[in-house]
Design a protein around this motif. Structure first.
Motif, PDB file in Angstrom:
ATOM      1  N   ALA A  26       6.091  38.063  32.137  1.00  0.00           N
ATOM      2  CA  ALA A  26       5.071  38.028  30.795  1.00  0.00           C
ATOM      3  C   ALA A  26       5.139  39.170  30.343  1.00  0.00           C
ATOM      4  O   ALA A  26       4.996  39.227  28.977  1.00  0.00           O
ATOM      5  CB  ALA A  26       3.737  37.616  31.385  1.00  0.00           C
ATOM      6  N   ASN A  27       5.254  40.261  30.917  1.00  0.00           N
ATOM      7  CA  ASN A  27       5.116  41.786  30.188  1.00  0.00           C
ATOM      8  C   ASN A  27       6.257  42.188  29.429  1.00  0.00           C
ATOM      9  O   ASN A  27       6.201  43.059  28.859  1.00  0.00           O
ATOM     10  CB  ASN A  27       4.600  42.879  31.220  1.00  0.00           C
ATOM     11  N   ARG A  28       7.389  41.326  29.861  1.00  0.00           N
ATOM     12  CA  ARG A  28       8.713  41.760  28.943  1.00  0.00           C
ATOM     13  C   ARG A  28       8.980  40.476  27.991  1.00  0.00           C
ATOM     14  O   ARG A  28      10.040  40.289  27.557  1.00  0.00           O
ATOM     15  CB  ARG A  28       9.852  42.006  29.878  1.00  0.00           C
ATOM     16  N   ASP A  29       8.008  39.773  27.759  1.00  0.00           N
ATOM     17  CA  ASP A  29       7.961  38.627  26.610  1.00  0.00           C
ATOM     18  C   ASP A  29       8.498  39.288  25.467  1.00  0.00           C
ATOM     19  O   ASP A  29       7.772  39.661  24.721  1.00  0.00           O
ATOM     20  CB  ASP A  29       6.892  37.885  26.795  1.00  0.00           C
ATOM     21  N   PRO A  30       9.787  38.837  24.851  1.00  0.00           N
ATOM     22  CA  PRO A  30       9.931  39.265  23.569  1.00  0.00           C
ATOM     23  C   PRO A  30       9.258  38.798  22.207  1.00  0.00           C
ATOM     24  O   PRO A  30       9.240  39.419  21.441  1.00  0.00           O
ATOM     25  CB  PRO A  30      11.471  38.929  23.524  1.00  0.00           C
ATOM     26  N   ALA A  31       8.516  37.553  22.811  1.00  0.00           N
ATOM     27  CA  ALA A  31       7.551  37.231  21.661  1.00  0.00           C
ATOM     28  C   ALA A  31       6.489  37.988  21.145  1.00  0.00           C
ATOM     29  O   ALA A  31       5.747  37.715  20.450  1.00  0.00           O
ATOM     30  CB  ALA A  31       7.531  35.742  21.906  1.00  0.00           C
ATOM     31  N   VAL A  32       6.052  38.726  22.215  1.00  0.00           N
ATOM     32  CA  VAL A  32       4.810  39.569  22.348  1.00  0.00           C
ATOM     33  C   VAL A  32       5.008  40.936  21.995  1.00  0.00           C
ATOM     34  O   VAL A  32       4.430  41.613  21.485  1.00  0.00           O
ATOM     35  CB  VAL A  32       4.062  39.338  23.721  1.00  0.00           C
ATOM     36  N   GLU A  76      11.054  45.044  21.546  1.00  0.00           N
ATOM     37  CA  GLU A  76      12.005  45.930  22.569  1.00  0.00           C
ATOM     38  C   GLU A  76      11.188  45.920  23.904  1.00  0.00           C
ATOM     39  O   GLU A  76      10.880  47.129  24.390  1.00  0.00           O
ATOM     40  CB  GLU A  76      12.453  47.096  21.864  1.00  0.00           C
ATOM     41  N   PRO A  77      11.120  44.766  24.419  1.00  0.00           N
ATOM     42  CA  PRO A  77      10.237  44.776  25.759  1.00  0.00           C
ATOM     43  C   PRO A  77      10.642  45.781  27.015  1.00  0.00           C
ATOM     44  O   PRO A  77      10.004  46.208  27.803  1.00  0.00           O
ATOM     45  CB  PRO A  77      10.209  43.476  26.103  1.00  0.00           C
ATOM     46  N   ASP A  78      12.131  45.899  26.841  1.00  0.00           N
ATOM     47  CA  ASP A  78      12.556  46.905  28.165  1.00  0.00           C
ATOM     48  C   ASP A  78      12.658  48.287  27.785  1.00  0.00           C
ATOM     49  O   ASP A  78      12.961  48.982  28.455  1.00  0.00           O
ATOM     50  CB  ASP A  78      14.143  46.362  28.146  1.00  0.00           C
ATOM     51  N   ARG A  79      12.172  48.610  26.647  1.00  0.00           N
ATOM     52  CA  ARG A  79      12.014  50.300  26.259  1.00  0.00           C
ATOM     53  C   ARG A  79      10.461  50.481  26.548  1.00  0.00           C
ATOM     54  O   ARG A  79       9.518  49.977  26.095  1.00  0.00           O
ATOM     55  CB  ARG A  79      12.249  50.381  24.865  1.00  0.00           C
ATOM     56  N   GLU A 107       1.771  49.789  19.898  1.00  0.00           N
ATOM     57  CA  GLU A 107       0.394  49.362  19.715  1.00  0.00           C
ATOM     58  C   GLU A 107      -0.161  48.252  20.283  1.00  0.00           C
ATOM     59  O   GLU A 107      -1.221  48.099  20.645  1.00  0.00           O
ATOM     60  CB  GLU A 107       0.427  49.117  18.191  1.00  0.00           C
ATOM     61  N   GLU A 108       0.760  47.231  20.616  1.00  0.00           N
ATOM     62  CA  GLU A 108       0.408  45.808  21.189  1.00  0.00           C
ATOM     63  C   GLU A 108       0.541  46.188  22.767  1.00  0.00           C
ATOM     64  O   GLU A 108       0.381  45.159  23.700  1.00  0.00           O
ATOM     65  CB  GLU A 108       1.319  44.900  20.786  1.00  0.00           C
ATOM     66  N   ALA A 109       0.653  47.522  23.439  1.00  0.00           N
ATOM     67  CA  ALA A 109       0.894  47.383  24.990  1.00  0.00           C
ATOM     68  C   ALA A 109      -0.399  46.691  25.535  1.00  0.00           C
ATOM     69  O   ALA A 109       0.029  46.341  26.802  1.00  0.00           O
ATOM     70  CB  ALA A 109       0.752  49.111  25.124  1.00  0.00           C
ATOM     71  N   GLY A 110      -1.489  46.693  25.129  1.00  0.00           N
ATOM     72  CA  GLY A 110      -2.644  46.330  25.912  1.00  0.00           C
ATOM     73  C   GLY A 110      -2.758  44.751  26.040  1.00  0.00           C
ATOM     74  O   GLY A 110      -3.497  44.076  26.707  1.00  0.00           O
ATOM     75  N   ARG A 111      -1.607  44.141  25.506  1.00  0.00           N
ATOM     76  CA  ARG A 111      -1.785  42.531  25.533  1.00  0.00           C
ATOM     77  C   ARG A 111      -0.850  42.360  26.967  1.00  0.00           C
ATOM     78  O   ARG A 111      -0.628  40.942  27.058  1.00  0.00           O
ATOM     79  CB  ARG A 111      -0.989  42.178  24.485  1.00  0.00           C
TER      80      ARG A 111
END
Ligand code: HEM
Length: 221
Positions: free
Chosen positions: A137-143, A146-149, A155-159
């Motif tokens: 869920a934390n690497r969901d590219p829709a949210v 570049e989730p693997d970086r 800014e959206e880290a808290g999601r």
């Protein structure tokens, strides 16, 4: 049952017996800490008191200890990350959220569907159990772009869903955030030259079941 499982059960029972003795003492000598209050309320059975204590102690101690070790590892692995922590103390909130998003010490939780539910094109049947991967869920590219970086200014880290979601989401998450923010800030102030004492491949990892964190993190300064 292997030796490890036996050991786990034995240690678990020992710990529960210890907690029963703590509650017996609190009954005889009331105190105003959280366990004393729980006893005084008279609302929980002995079994519930022990279960609550085990959850609180395991959650509060183990999750924080592992997350701290994992966070320090993530920061020291790339020197620029440690430098951001050192030189941008005002960003500690975002830094902690991104670390919590990217590297999770407890990977899984479970939920049981009470009735058939359709989710993302799949049907989960009533009373089936579903394992939830927080990492996925934390690497969901829709949210997350570049989730693997690792981006300590994201800014959206808290999601992230590291503290789960819904009525059973982590009860201690605000306290956990504060503990991590204080511990990491103070560590960087006190030991600005902190570094890993061994090559990353020599760090022993705890990876059984859903746990992912260094067993020990040798550092030098
Ligand atoms: C970085 C540290 C922590 C992480 C990553 C974490 C994560 C979690 C997760 C994933 C759950 C499961 C929720 C679910 O299944 O949906 C949970 C539950 C819980 N956590 Fe934490 N936790 C942390 C620290 C703490 C602390 C410090 C406390 C207490 C002071 C705490 C108290 C609890 C309790 C009581 C529950 C059970 C909530 C319930 O079932 O209603 N946690 N935590």
């Amino acid at each position: 049952m292997d030796a490890d499982s036996e050991n786990i059960l034995e240690t678990n029972e020992e710990f529960r017996a210890f907690m029963r003795s703590v509650f017996a003492r609190k009954r005889a000598e009331p105190s105003d800490n959280i366990f004393g209050e729980l006893v005084r309320s008279g609302r929980l059975t002995d079994q519930e008191l022990v279960a609550t204590a085990v959850t609180l102690l395991q959650a509060a101690h183990a999750a924080i200890a592992r997350t701290l070790a994992l966070s320090v590892y993530m920061l020291l692995k790339e020197r620029e990350r440690w430098n951001v922590l050192r030189t941008e103390p005002g960003s500690i909130g975002t830094i902690v959220e991104e670390l919590l998003r990217y590297a999770i010490a407890g990977q899984l939780s479970v939920r049981m569907a009470l009735e058939d539910v359709e989710l993302g094109g799949a049907v989960i049947k009533g009373v089936e159990t579903v394992a939830i991967s927080f990492s996925a869920a934390n690497r969901d590219p829709a949210v997350f772009a570049e989730p693997d970086r690792v981006d300590l200014a994201r800014e959206e880290a808290g999601r992230h869903l590291t503290f789960s979601f819904g009525i059973h989401q982590c009860l201690g998450q605000h306290f956990a955030r504060l503990e991590l923010q204080i511990a990491l800030s103070r560590l960087a102030q006190r030991f600005p030259n902190l570094e890993l004492a061994v090559p990353t491949e020599d760090i022993p990892w705890h990876t059984d079941r859903d746990i992912y964190a260094p067993d020990r993190l040798p550092v030098t300064w």
